[in-house]
Write a protein that holds these residues in place. Structure first.
Motif, PDB file in Angstrom:
ATOM      1  N   CYS A   9       0.852  -1.194   0.000  1.00  0.00           N
ATOM      2  CA  CYS A   9       0.000   0.000   0.000  1.00  0.00           C
ATOM      3  C   CYS A   9       0.891   1.249   0.000  1.00  0.00           C
ATOM      4  O   CYS A   9       2.107   1.140   0.114  1.00  0.00           O
ATOM      5  CB  CYS A   9      -0.927   0.001   1.225  1.00  0.00           C
ATOM      6  N   TYR A  11       1.339   3.306   2.242  1.00  0.00           N
ATOM      7  CA  TYR A  11       1.879   3.616   3.567  1.00  0.00           C
ATOM      8  C   TYR A  11       3.038   2.698   3.949  1.00  0.00           C
ATOM      9  O   TYR A  11       3.441   2.641   5.104  1.00  0.00           O
ATOM     10  CB  TYR A  11       0.764   3.553   4.619  1.00  0.00           C
ATOM     11  N   HIS A  13       3.135  -0.600   3.942  1.00  0.00           N
ATOM     12  CA  HIS A  13       2.793  -1.935   4.448  1.00  0.00           C
ATOM     13  C   HIS A  13       2.829  -2.922   3.285  1.00  0.00           C
ATOM     14  O   HIS A  13       2.375  -2.597   2.186  1.00  0.00           O
ATOM     15  CB  HIS A  13       1.401  -1.940   5.092  1.00  0.00           C
ATOM     16  N   CYS A  32      -4.712  -3.837   3.181  1.00  0.00           N
ATOM     17  CA  CYS A  32      -3.736  -4.194   4.222  1.00  0.00           C
ATOM     18  C   CYS A  32      -4.436  -4.259   5.581  1.00  0.00           C
ATOM     19  O   CYS A  32      -5.590  -3.869   5.711  1.00  0.00           O
ATOM     20  CB  CYS A  32      -2.564  -3.205   4.248  1.00  0.00           C
ATOM     21  N   PHE A  34      -4.229  -2.447   7.999  1.00  0.00           N
ATOM     22  CA  PHE A  34      -4.579  -1.119   8.512  1.00  0.00           C
ATOM     23  C   PHE A  34      -5.681  -0.464   7.675  1.00  0.00           C
ATOM     24  O   PHE A  34      -6.006   0.706   7.882  1.00  0.00           O
ATOM     25  CB  PHE A  34      -3.331  -0.217   8.550  1.00  0.00           C
ATOM     26  N   HIS A  36      -5.738   0.093   4.269  1.00  0.00           N
ATOM     27  CA  HIS A  36      -5.349   0.817   3.043  1.00  0.00           C
ATOM     28  C   HIS A  36      -5.423  -0.110   1.832  1.00  0.00           C
ATOM     29  O   HIS A  36      -5.103  -1.292   1.931  1.00  0.00           O
ATOM     30  CB  HIS A  36      -3.918   1.346   3.163  1.00  0.00           C
TER      31      HIS A  36
HETATM   32 ZN   LIG Z   1      -1.327  -0.091   4.636  1.00  0.00          ZN
END
Ligand SMILES: [Zn+2]
Length: 124
Positions: A9, A11, A13, A32, A34, A36
């Motif tokens: 992603c 971010y 991850h 993901c 989180f 995203h």
């Molecule tokens: Zn992520």
């Protein structure tokens, strides 16, 4: 053929699935942990090695007396990564013996074909 699906992603991850190369992507695959959405997906072939499974050999021989045969003994199972071909040891092994056997077959074999060949020589 199963391959690794490598997602990432925005971010930073990353997560990995092990799926058939042609399988349809599910909507949850590309999110993901989180929340995203993935921005990249790369599919990569796994290395040519066998999968190792340690199977407990013990079974209850007398349910009334709760007697167990092959307590703390194991069988070695090796299979190709797709799970379409496998070998199960005829003999049973202690944990230490099993680790030695894994070293003889899995560590020395440079390919799935070589693992089958070593297995057929050793006849575990
Ligand atoms: Zn992520």
């Amino acid at each position: 053929m199963k391959v690794y699906w490598l997602y990432q992603c925005d971010y930073g991850h990353s997560w990995i699935l092990f799926r058939d190369e042609q399988e349809l992507e599910r909507s949850e695959d590309k999110i993901c942990s989180f929340g995203h959405e993935a921005v990249t997906l790369r599919k990569r072939k796994p290395v040519d090695e066998v999968k190792i499974i340690i199977q407990p050999a013990g079974y209850v021989s007398d349910p009334v007396k709760n007697q167990v045969v092959f307590q703390n003994k194991y069988r070695l199972v090796i299979s190709n990564l797709d799970g379409t071909e496998e070998r199960v040891s005829v003999q049973v092994y202690s944990w230490k013996e099993l680790l030695d056997l894994i070293e003889k077959i899995h560590i020395r074999a440079k390919s799935t074909e070589e693992a089958w060949r070593l297995w057929d020589q050793i006849k575990p």
